[in-house]
Design a protein around this motif. Structure first.
Motif, mmCIF file in Angstrom:
data_model
loop_
_atom_site.group_PDB
_atom_site.id
_atom_site.type_symbol
_atom_site.label_atom_id
_atom_site.label_comp_id
_atom_site.label_asym_id
_atom_site.label_seq_id
_atom_site.Cartn_x
_atom_site.Cartn_y
_atom_site.Cartn_z
ATOM 1 N N LEU A 96 0.913 -71.820 -15.560
ATOM 2 C CA LEU A 96 1.390 -71.368 -17.130
ATOM 3 C C LEU A 96 0.687 -70.255 -16.897
ATOM 4 C CD1 LEU A 96 1.390 -73.903 -19.402
ATOM 5 C CD2 LEU A 96 3.047 -73.963 -17.330
ATOM 6 N N ALA A 97 1.313 -68.941 -17.414
ATOM 7 C CA ALA A 97 2.172 -67.676 -17.558
ATOM 8 C C ALA A 97 2.200 -66.761 -18.722
ATOM 9 C CB ALA A 97 1.465 -66.796 -15.965
ATOM 10 N N GLY A 98 1.369 -65.734 -18.696
ATOM 11 C CA GLY A 98 2.300 -64.893 -19.644
ATOM 12 C C GLY A 98 2.818 -63.635 -19.669
ATOM 13 N N HIS A 99 1.945 -62.430 -19.980
ATOM 14 C CA HIS A 99 2.087 -61.168 -20.018
ATOM 15 C C HIS A 99 3.238 -60.018 -19.784
ATOM 16 C CE1 HIS A 99 0.223 -57.690 -18.837
ATOM 17 N NE2 HIS A 99 0.612 -57.545 -17.770
ATOM 18 N N VAL A 100 4.343 -60.742 -19.125
ATOM 19 C CA VAL A 100 5.561 -60.042 -19.189
ATOM 20 C C VAL A 100 7.007 -59.960 -20.013
ATOM 21 C CG1 VAL A 100 4.768 -59.930 -16.782
ATOM 22 C CG2 VAL A 100 6.631 -61.670 -17.562
ATOM 23 N N HIS A 101 6.464 -60.906 -21.226
ATOM 24 C CA HIS A 101 7.110 -60.801 -22.934
ATOM 25 C C HIS A 101 8.518 -61.622 -22.344
ATOM 26 C CE1 HIS A 101 4.859 -58.569 -25.361
ATOM 27 N NE2 HIS A 101 4.587 -59.293 -24.547
ATOM 28 N N HIS A 102 8.895 -61.996 -20.824
ATOM 29 C CA HIS A 102 10.244 -62.950 -20.926
ATOM 30 C C HIS A 102 9.959 -64.129 -19.769
ATOM 31 C CE1 HIS A 102 9.869 -59.921 -17.232
ATOM 32 N NE2 HIS A 102 9.905 -60.854 -17.194
ATOM 33 N N ARG A 103 10.539 -64.981 -19.641
ATOM 34 C CA ARG A 103 10.470 -65.966 -19.514
ATOM 35 C C ARG A 103 10.475 -66.129 -17.390
ATOM 36 N NH1 ARG A 103 13.252 -69.074 -23.868
ATOM 37 N NH2 ARG A 103 11.815 -69.796 -25.362
ATOM 38 N N VAL A 104 10.319 -66.842 -17.120
ATOM 39 C CA VAL A 104 10.253 -66.738 -15.046
ATOM 40 C C VAL A 104 10.040 -68.509 -15.435
ATOM 41 C CG1 VAL A 104 9.140 -65.872 -13.358
ATOM 42 C CG2 VAL A 104 9.304 -64.527 -15.058
ATOM 43 N N ASN A 105 10.967 -68.879 -14.034
ATOM 44 C CA ASN A 105 11.162 -70.476 -13.693
ATOM 45 C C ASN A 105 10.324 -70.237 -12.547
ATOM 46 O OD1 ASN A 105 10.380 -73.994 -14.118
ATOM 47 N ND2 ASN A 105 12.717 -72.922 -13.248
ATOM 48 N N GLU A 106 9.421 -70.556 -11.120
ATOM 49 C CA GLU A 106 10.098 -69.520 -9.733
ATOM 50 C C GLU A 106 9.176 -71.248 -9.693
ATOM 51 O OE1 GLU A 106 8.567 -67.056 -6.486
ATOM 52 O OE2 GLU A 106 8.640 -66.518 -8.603
ATOM 53 N N LEU A 107 9.837 -72.341 -7.978
ATOM 54 C CA LEU A 107 8.838 -73.091 -7.153
ATOM 55 C C LEU A 107 8.093 -72.032 -6.194
ATOM 56 C CD1 LEU A 107 9.094 -75.998 -7.550
ATOM 57 C CD2 LEU A 107 10.574 -76.005 -5.708
ATOM 58 N N LEU A 108 6.907 -72.013 -6.266
ATOM 59 C CA LEU A 108 6.099 -70.994 -5.387
ATOM 60 C C LEU A 108 6.526 -71.811 -4.341
ATOM 61 C CD1 LEU A 108 3.221 -69.888 -7.051
ATOM 62 C CD2 LEU A 108 5.504 -69.048 -7.523
ATOM 63 N N PRO A 109 6.390 -71.262 -2.552
ATOM 64 C CA PRO A 109 6.684 -71.226 -1.300
ATOM 65 C C PRO A 109 6.017 -73.358 -0.700
ATOM 66 C CG PRO A 109 6.028 -69.079 -1.269
ATOM 67 C CD PRO A 109 6.032 -69.440 -2.584
ATOM 68 N N LEU A 110 4.249 -72.570 -1.502
ATOM 69 C CA LEU A 110 4.016 -74.283 -1.198
ATOM 70 C C LEU A 110 3.900 -74.788 -2.436
ATOM 71 C CD1 LEU A 110 0.787 -72.292 -0.066
ATOM 72 C CD2 LEU A 110 2.434 -73.602 1.511
ATOM 73 N N GLY A 111 5.044 -75.179 -3.402
ATOM 74 C CA GLY A 111 4.861 -76.427 -3.990
ATOM 75 C C GLY A 111 4.750 -76.094 -5.829
ATOM 76 N N THR A 112 3.976 -75.397 -5.625
ATOM 77 C CA THR A 112 3.717 -75.456 -7.127
ATOM 78 C C THR A 112 4.717 -74.526 -7.972
ATOM 79 O OG1 THR A 112 1.175 -75.676 -6.732
ATOM 80 C CG2 THR A 112 1.788 -74.191 -8.504
ATOM 81 N N ARG A 113 5.167 -74.935 -9.655
ATOM 82 C CA ARG A 113 5.699 -74.368 -10.118
ATOM 83 C C ARG A 113 5.348 -73.699 -11.138
ATOM 84 N NH1 ARG A 113 10.553 -75.462 -11.704
ATOM 85 N NH2 ARG A 113 11.238 -77.408 -10.889
ATOM 86 N N LEU A 114 5.439 -71.922 -10.858
ATOM 87 C CA LEU A 114 5.156 -71.333 -11.764
ATOM 88 C C LEU A 114 5.948 -71.232 -13.423
ATOM 89 C CD1 LEU A 114 3.795 -68.456 -13.058
ATOM 90 C CD2 LEU A 114 4.811 -67.228 -11.286
ATOM 91 N N LYS A 115 5.317 -71.324 -14.390
ATOM 92 C CA LYS A 115 6.571 -71.095 -16.049
ATOM 93 C C LYS A 115 5.764 -69.804 -16.702
ATOM 94 C CE LYS A 115 8.821 -73.750 -17.889
ATOM 95 N NZ LYS A 115 9.880 -73.448 -17.674
#
Length: 509
Positions: free
Chosen positions: A414-433
């Motif tokens: 989980l992360a923040g900082h950019v003030h908008h939502r991102v939902n991404e499945l990274l290349p090695l399988g970790t989901r970034l929200k």
């Protein structure tokens, strides 16, 4: 309900036991009339209360809403209208030992859209709602009579084992209910609707529709505002009516993800309401809770103690080391830095603070490189945790750049900082929200041309596997706006699976 009846009966029998009968185990008649009267009254009150608990409610359509009306014993009386998860409003409608609870179960999309498409129907909405409430109240009154008489009679039969005494208990219960109804009618206050007490997210309602008394004099203005509010609330209920079929159940861990509050005090009220309405197990804040990170701002963090769920936090680039030290001493808070991990609500969570402190929005040399290095160190700490037999379920950073370095080491970051939502499945399988700003950009948002929306997410994780099952994205209008939207999302792999049969329904918004 047999157990409550037998327990109540046992308590009442003890009121009738004399010292002599205690030795023999029998029940002797009370030697004083007031004891018999007190025992009968206890039977009537307990029986009537249990009867109301079992059958003292009715489902009634009121205008565009489907509601459940319930009578509950109360010292002060009144009426409470629950609109989850937006909050509730209380009316000082009457003074009697019964309170009317009205739970708004759902907003019927067809009836609501009909109002939006034909605003002229709003002129007759008041009469329609009044008629629906009157019908529901009559039905509830009949059911309440049956409930209290049946409950008191049944408990009287269990306690006294004499039909005549049991019927007397039922008759007295009906008499008391009638007296309560007369009291409610005599103290009925029709103006109470002009002075409601709001709680939860509905506490902003007065500022939205204005002073309730002005509705009477400016009804045409109120009609336009009501049409707009109905449209916005309908969006909320439309979103939930079209959600995927996944339903959280008792085996679900509910995580509230917030970020970038930026010193906006309204955020604590929103977070507290979401914790209560969604039964949140743990809150995760991915940083930038402050704006300048000064010592004078530290008191802003005090509401964390009373949010009702553990608060896991990492430092953002607007949060100073002094902020982190203050929060570390705060009850209910768990500060993560340099890969530190904690176990909360059955989850293993690890995180690191932002390596940069730039409250004036400057970017020092090597900004991206320092974020990548912080993420690499966090990934190393997560691998160490796994080797130690305590694998991490969720990683937390502030900057998404650092979060990406944990790919392959943890299921969810989980992360923040950019003030908008991102939902991404990274290349090695970790989901970034990445979450948007739960503070609507903070107090600096007033400098923007358009208000920034308030964003938070509820993550549903399976308790045995601790894998992400679904998430709800909650979006509220920023300063001066009234929109509220909730959207349900499933991981890609869940969309390919057959739908499970839910055991517990999702709470209505």
């Amino acid at each position: 309900m047999a157990r409550p009846f037998h327990a109540a009966a046992a308590r009442v029998r003890r009121l009738h036991r004399s010292p002599a009968s205690e030795a023999s185990g029998g029940i002797a008649p009370a030697t004083r009339p007031w004891k018999r009267a007190f025992g009968l009254l206890a039977v009537v009150v307990l029986g009537a209360w249990l009867g109301l608990l079992v059958v003292g409610n009715v489902r009634v359509p009121v205008g565009p809403m489907d509601t459940t009306m319930t009578l509950r014993p109360s010292v002060s009386g009144g009426t409470k209208i629950n609109v989850s998860p937006l909050g509730a409003l209380e009316l000082d409608s009457h003074h009697a030992p019964l309170r009317l609870d009205v739970d708004v179960d759902q907003l019927d999309p067809e009836r609501s859209q009909a109002l939006v498409k034909h605003p002229e129907r709003l002129s007759g909405l008041q009469d329609e709602v009044t008629g629906d409430v009157a019908t529901g109240t009559r039905e509830l009154a009949v059911r309440a009579c049956v409930a209290v008489v049946s409950g008191a009679t049944a408990l009287g039969l269990v306690v006294y084992r004499r039909p005549r005494r049991a019927l007397a208990a039922g008759g007295l219960a009906l008499l008391l209910l009638g007296a309560t109804g007369v009291s409610a009618y005599a103290t009925w206050n029709p103006k109470s609707v002009l002075e409601p007490k709001f709680s939860g997210l509905l506490s902003s309602a007065p500022s939205v529709v204005g002073d309730a008394r002005s509705i009477v004099t400016d009804f045409d203005v109120y009609q336009r505002e009501l049409a707009r509010l109905v449209t916005n609330v309908t969006k909320l209920y439309d979103a939930t009516s079209t959600l995927p079929v996944y339903q959280p159940d008792p085996e679900t861990v509910r995580v509230l993800h917030v970020s970038d509050i930026h010193l906006n005090p309204a955020a604590w009220h929103i977070i507290g309401s979401l914790v209560e309405q969604y039964d949140i197990d743990v809150i995760i804040d991915s940083g930038d809770t402050m704006d300048h990170g000064t010592t004078a701002e530290n008191g802003f963090l005090d509401p964390i103690r009373d949010l009702g769920a553990p608060y896991v936090w990492v430092r953002g680039n607007h949060d100073s080391q002094e902020t982190q030290d203050y929060l570390r001493k705060t009850k209910n808070a768990h500060v993560l830095d340099e890969g530190r991990a904690v176990s909360v609500a059955g989850l293993r969570i690890a995180g690191t603070g932002d390596p940069q402190f730039t409250p004036d929005r400057t970017r020092p040399l090597g900004g991206k490189a320092s974020e990548e290095l912080a993420g690499t160190r966090l990934a190393s700490a997560i691998r160490d945790q796994k080797r130690a037999g305590t694998p991490v379920d969720i990683a937390v950073t502030h900057d998404p750049t650092a979060a990406r370095r944990t790919d392959g080491t943890v299921p969810l970051v989980l992360a923040g900082h950019v003030h908008h939502r991102v939902n991404e499945l990274l290349p090695l399988g970790t989901r970034l929200k990445v979450e948007g700003s739960t503070g609507g950009g903070g107090l600096r948002a007033v400098q923007n041309e358009k208000p920034e929306k308030v964003r938070a997410s509820v993550l549903y994780l399976d308790r045995p596997t601790r894998h992400l099952q679904a998430w709800d994205e909650i979006t509220l209008g920023g300063l001066g706006l009234t929109t509220a939207e909730v959207s349900r999302h499933l991981p890609e792999e869940k969309l390919k699976e057959p739908s499970p049969s839910p055991s517990v329904p999702t709470p209505s918004p």
